[in-house]
Motif scaffolding. Sequence first.
Motif, PDB file in Angstrom:
ATOM      1  N   THR A 133     -36.986  47.320   0.248  1.00 52.14           N
ATOM      2  CA  THR A 133     -37.014  48.388  -0.545  1.00 52.14           C
ATOM      3  C   THR A 133     -37.486  49.514  -0.253  1.00 52.14           C
ATOM      4  OG1 THR A 133     -39.070  47.802  -0.943  1.00 52.14           O
ATOM      5  CG2 THR A 133     -37.718  46.868  -2.623  1.00 52.14           C
ATOM      6  N   SER A 134     -37.574  49.702   1.219  1.00 57.04           N
ATOM      7  CA  SER A 134     -37.736  50.814   1.891  1.00 57.04           C
ATOM      8  C   SER A 134     -36.833  51.900   2.220  1.00 57.04           C
ATOM      9  CB  SER A 134     -38.566  50.636   3.005  1.00 57.04           C
ATOM     10  OG  SER A 134     -37.910  50.072   4.225  1.00 57.04           O
ATOM     11  N   GLY A 135     -35.784  51.535   2.011  1.00 58.54           N
ATOM     12  CA  GLY A 135     -34.548  52.617   2.346  1.00 58.54           C
ATOM     13  C   GLY A 135     -33.960  52.495   3.847  1.00 58.54           C
ATOM     14  N   SER A 136     -34.564  51.363   4.306  1.00 62.89           N
ATOM     15  CA  SER A 136     -34.439  51.012   5.984  1.00 62.89           C
ATOM     16  C   SER A 136     -32.936  50.855   6.425  1.00 62.89           C
ATOM     17  CB  SER A 136     -35.474  50.231   6.619  1.00 62.89           C
ATOM     18  OG  SER A 136     -35.384  48.801   6.139  1.00 62.89           O
ATOM     19  N   TYR A 137     -32.241  50.153   5.304  1.00 66.87           N
ATOM     20  CA  TYR A 137     -30.767  49.808   5.674  1.00 66.87           C
ATOM     21  C   TYR A 137     -30.057  51.137   5.856  1.00 66.87           C
ATOM     22  CZ  TYR A 137     -31.772  45.318   3.761  1.00 66.87           C
ATOM     23  OH  TYR A 137     -32.226  43.990   3.653  1.00 66.87           O
ATOM     24  N   TRP A 138     -28.938  51.050   6.671  1.00 62.77           N
ATOM     25  CA  TRP A 138     -28.025  52.180   6.584  1.00 62.77           C
ATOM     26  C   TRP A 138     -27.226  52.186   5.552  1.00 62.77           C
ATOM     27  CZ3 TRP A 138     -24.945  51.643  12.118  1.00 62.77           C
ATOM     28  CH2 TRP A 138     -25.759  51.770  13.015  1.00 62.77           C
ATOM     29  N   GLY A 139     -27.108  53.382   4.960  1.00 59.41           N
ATOM     30  CA  GLY A 139     -26.278  53.796   3.868  1.00 59.41           C
ATOM     31  C   GLY A 139     -24.716  53.857   4.034  1.00 59.41           C
ATOM     32  N   THR A 140     -23.814  53.529   3.553  1.00 58.22           N
ATOM     33  CA  THR A 140     -22.340  53.610   3.592  1.00 58.22           C
ATOM     34  C   THR A 140     -21.862  55.086   3.678  1.00 58.22           C
ATOM     35  OG1 THR A 140     -21.476  53.061   1.565  1.00 58.22           O
ATOM     36  CG2 THR A 140     -21.656  51.380   3.133  1.00 58.22           C
ATOM     37  N   THR A 141     -22.311  55.765   2.579  1.00 57.09           N
ATOM     38  CA  THR A 141     -21.790  57.086   2.609  1.00 57.09           C
ATOM     39  C   THR A 141     -22.584  58.268   3.575  1.00 57.09           C
ATOM     40  OG1 THR A 141     -22.944  57.672   0.614  1.00 57.09           O
ATOM     41  CG2 THR A 141     -20.684  56.751   0.572  1.00 57.09           C
ATOM     42  N   THR A 142     -23.851  57.995   4.021  1.00 58.88           N
ATOM     43  CA  THR A 142     -24.613  58.949   4.534  1.00 58.88           C
ATOM     44  C   THR A 142     -24.646  58.624   5.904  1.00 58.88           C
ATOM     45  OG1 THR A 142     -26.764  57.557   4.394  1.00 58.88           O
ATOM     46  CG2 THR A 142     -26.021  59.212   2.365  1.00 58.88           C
ATOM     47  N   VAL A 143     -24.535  57.459   6.648  1.00 61.10           N
ATOM     48  CA  VAL A 143     -24.765  57.443   7.998  1.00 61.10           C
ATOM     49  C   VAL A 143     -23.549  57.361   8.907  1.00 61.10           C
ATOM     50  CG1 VAL A 143     -25.613  55.365   9.652  1.00 61.10           C
ATOM     51  CG2 VAL A 143     -26.701  55.849   7.327  1.00 61.10           C
ATOM     52  N   ILE A 144     -22.573  56.791   8.645  1.00 62.00           N
ATOM     53  CA  ILE A 144     -21.411  56.568   9.702  1.00 62.00           C
ATOM     54  C   ILE A 144     -20.526  57.899   9.233  1.00 62.00           C
ATOM     55  CG2 ILE A 144     -19.194  55.348   9.985  1.00 62.00           C
ATOM     56  CD1 ILE A 144     -21.831  53.673  10.352  1.00 62.00           C
ATOM     57  N   GLN A 145     -20.219  58.663  10.420  1.00 64.10           N
ATOM     58  CA  GLN A 145     -19.744  60.069  10.372  1.00 64.10           C
ATOM     59  C   GLN A 145     -18.220  59.922  11.008  1.00 64.10           C
ATOM     60  OE1 GLN A 145     -21.425  62.827   9.097  1.00 64.10           O
ATOM     61  NE2 GLN A 145     -22.714  61.068   8.346  1.00 64.10           N
ATOM     62  N   ASN A 146     -17.593  60.924  11.124  1.00 65.95           N
ATOM     63  CA  ASN A 146     -16.188  60.942  11.704  1.00 65.95           C
ATOM     64  C   ASN A 146     -16.305  60.535  13.206  1.00 65.95           C
ATOM     65  OD1 ASN A 146     -15.175  61.431   9.361  1.00 65.95           O
ATOM     66  ND2 ASN A 146     -14.644  63.751   9.849  1.00 65.95           N
ATOM     67  N   THR A 147     -17.498  60.648  13.898  1.00 61.98           N
ATOM     68  CA  THR A 147     -17.381  60.452  15.142  1.00 61.98           C
ATOM     69  C   THR A 147     -18.604  59.505  15.826  1.00 61.98           C
ATOM     70  OG1 THR A 147     -18.818  62.394  15.909  1.00 61.98           O
ATOM     71  CG2 THR A 147     -16.616  62.759  16.181  1.00 61.98           C
ATOM     72  N   SER A 148     -19.009  58.606  14.740  1.00 65.13           N
ATOM     73  CA  SER A 148     -20.065  57.441  14.989  1.00 65.13           C
ATOM     74  C   SER A 148     -19.695  56.612  16.311  1.00 65.13           C
ATOM     75  CB  SER A 148     -20.275  56.783  13.659  1.00 65.13           C
ATOM     76  OG  SER A 148     -20.772  57.525  12.980  1.00 65.13           O
ATOM     77  N   SER A 149     -20.396  56.588  17.258  1.00 62.89           N
ATOM     78  CA  SER A 149     -20.185  55.786  18.465  1.00 62.89           C
ATOM     79  C   SER A 149     -21.426  54.794  18.500  1.00 62.89           C
ATOM     80  CB  SER A 149     -19.847  56.716  19.655  1.00 62.89           C
ATOM     81  OG  SER A 149     -19.631  55.639  20.682  1.00 62.89           O
ATOM     82  N   VAL A 150     -21.227  53.452  18.573  1.00 64.78           N
ATOM     83  CA  VAL A 150     -22.473  52.635  18.902  1.00 64.78           C
ATOM     84  C   VAL A 150     -21.993  51.518  19.912  1.00 64.78           C
ATOM     85  CG1 VAL A 150     -23.362  52.907  16.738  1.00 64.78           C
ATOM     86  CG2 VAL A 150     -21.734  51.204  16.963  1.00 64.78           C
ATOM     87  N   ALA A 151     -22.974  51.026  20.343  1.00 61.46           N
ATOM     88  CA  ALA A 151     -22.625  49.715  21.095  1.00 61.46           C
ATOM     89  C   ALA A 151     -24.000  48.584  20.766  1.00 61.46           C
ATOM     90  CB  ALA A 151     -22.863  49.853  22.563  1.00 61.46           C
ATOM     91  N   GLY A 152     -23.665  47.470  20.799  1.00 58.35           N
ATOM     92  CA  GLY A 152     -25.011  46.437  20.371  1.00 58.35           C
ATOM     93  C   GLY A 152     -24.761  45.073  20.816  1.00 58.35           C
ATOM     94  N   VAL A 153     -25.669  44.428  20.867  1.00 59.52           N
ATOM     95  CA  VAL A 153     -25.761  43.105  21.209  1.00 59.52           C
ATOM     96  C   VAL A 153     -26.578  42.079  20.088  1.00 59.52           C
ATOM     97  CG1 VAL A 153     -25.580  43.373  23.672  1.00 59.52           C
ATOM     98  CG2 VAL A 153     -27.790  43.330  22.579  1.00 59.52           C
ATOM     99  N   ALA A 154     -26.120  40.784  19.880  1.00 59.55           N
ATOM    100  CA  ALA A 154     -27.076  39.978  19.086  1.00 59.55           C
ATOM    101  C   ALA A 154     -26.607  38.697  19.474  1.00 59.55           C
ATOM    102  CB  ALA A 154     -26.560  40.356  17.641  1.00 59.55           C
ATOM    103  N   THR A 155     -27.797  37.737  19.130  1.00 53.17           N
ATOM    104  CA  THR A 155     -27.731  36.292  19.194  1.00 53.17           C
ATOM    105  C   THR A 155     -27.883  35.798  17.943  1.00 53.17           C
ATOM    106  OG1 THR A 155     -28.549  36.617  21.464  1.00 53.17           O
ATOM    107  CG2 THR A 155     -28.693  34.424  20.461  1.00 53.17           C
ATOM    108  N   TYR A 156     -27.268  34.666  17.860  1.00 50.48           N
ATOM    109  CA  TYR A 156     -27.347  33.915  16.698  1.00 50.48           C
ATOM    110  C   TYR A 156     -26.805  32.490  16.652  1.00 50.48           C
ATOM    111  CZ  TYR A 156     -22.498  34.678  15.428  1.00 50.48           C
ATOM    112  OH  TYR A 156     -20.844  34.849  15.155  1.00 50.48           O
ATOM    113  N   TYR A 157     -27.183  31.578  15.735  1.00 49.33           N
ATOM    114  CA  TYR A 157     -27.167  30.231  15.604  1.00 49.33           C
ATOM    115  C   TYR A 157     -25.975  29.816  14.407  1.00 49.33           C
ATOM    116  CZ  TYR A 157     -30.588  30.106  18.941  1.00 49.33           C
ATOM    117  OH  TYR A 157     -31.342  30.245  20.071  1.00 49.33           O
ATOM    118  N   VAL A 158     -25.277  29.007  14.798  1.00 50.16           N
ATOM    119  CA  VAL A 158     -24.078  28.483  13.855  1.00 50.16           C
ATOM    120  C   VAL A 158     -24.527  27.167  13.598  1.00 50.16           C
ATOM    121  CG1 VAL A 158     -22.215  29.979  14.696  1.00 50.16           C
ATOM    122  CG2 VAL A 158     -22.492  27.682  15.880  1.00 50.16           C
TER     123      VAL A 158
END
Length: 158
Positions: A133-158
């Motif tokens: 409830t804190s608003g810590s998620y990225w919003g779809t209309t406010t965060v991603i812009q025309n030149t947004s550039s990211v890189a990331g890594v994650a580990t998960y289990y199936v």
Amino acid sequence: ATVSGITFPATQSASADANTLDDYEEGTWTPVFAGNSPAGSATYSSQIGTYTKIGNMVNVRFQLVATSGITGGGGVTLIKGLPFNAGGSSQNGGGGSITIWSGFATGINTSNLYVDAGNNYLVPYYAGSFTATSGSYWGTTTVIQNTSSVAGVATYYV
């Protein structure tokens, strides 16, 4: 004699023995920014995703460079397209980190990720405290812009 290392068959030969490594796979996936409701769409100049699956553990790496924000999307931003659905329950499917290179709304920098159990997407949220409830998620209309550039890594289990 030629030594070629450990090989696995193209189709997994599953073992009931928990101490038997019976699955190894490397491959690619196509990451996309999307809203959680509705998904909407974005355009990209780069979408790179690779993974390594060892047994029931999946390590993913990705890079996204958007040429447009998410159009028609609502809710929070997701990074969809993981190669396998996550196991586990609730929000404990796995996690990782995402590095912001450029082109994001003011105040967005390095963020964290969680892998939503039972689904094939990553959920980015601002670094620091995390509550639904804190608003810590990225919003779809406010965060991603025309030149947004990211890189990331994650580990998960199936």
